[in-house]
Design a protein around this motif. Structure first.
Motif: not given
Length: 131
Positions: A24-36, A47-50, A88-95
């Motif tokens: 998230a800190a060094k590659h914000p574009d990749e983080m944006q793709l994950i959120v997207l 998008s549901k399968a990936p 654990v996963h949801e806390i990582i991604v959500g935070s």
């Protein structure tokens, strides 16, 4: 901070948290793709399968770490290890979303994760050295 199978479970868990922070800190574009991708899974059938695949792999990975911690006596057994792995996963991604949006500092995010790991795993807080 490469994550290795020989690392103690608590260290592996911390390293996963930190790897996501670094992304998230060094590659914000990749983080944006994950959120997207996560957002797209709400309304786009393609998008549901990936999205489901990422969730499943993440939960398997976190469950393996948690189970190793139980075997090694680091974490107490959980009634529902799948549920804890999901959290654990949801806390990582959500935070990471407020962090990536500039609404939470790295210091505060690390403090949140430390509390989350302590509560979810039941580990001794002194064991958390990387956060």
């Amino acid at each position: 901070r490469q994550i290795q199978d020989i690392d103690p479970p608590i260290v592996r868990l911390e390293k996963y948290f930190l790897a996501n922070l670094e992304l998230a800190a060094k590659h914000p574009d990749e983080m944006q793709l994950i959120v997207l991708l996560y957002y797209s899974a709400l309304h786009d059938a393609e998008s549901k399968a990936p999205y489901a695949s990422i969730l499943e792999r993440s939960r398997i990975r976190y469950r393996a770490i948690l189970e190793a911690g139980v075997r090694e006596g680091v974490f107490p057994p959980a009634e529902d290890m799948d549920l804890v792995a999901e959290l654990v996963h949801e806390i990582i991604v959500g935070s990471l979303i407020p962090f990536a949006a500039g609404k939470t500092s790295e210091k505060r995010l690390r403090a949140k994760w430390k509390i989350a790991i302590e509560r979810l795993t039941g580990c001794d807080p002194k064991m958390l050295r990387l956060l």
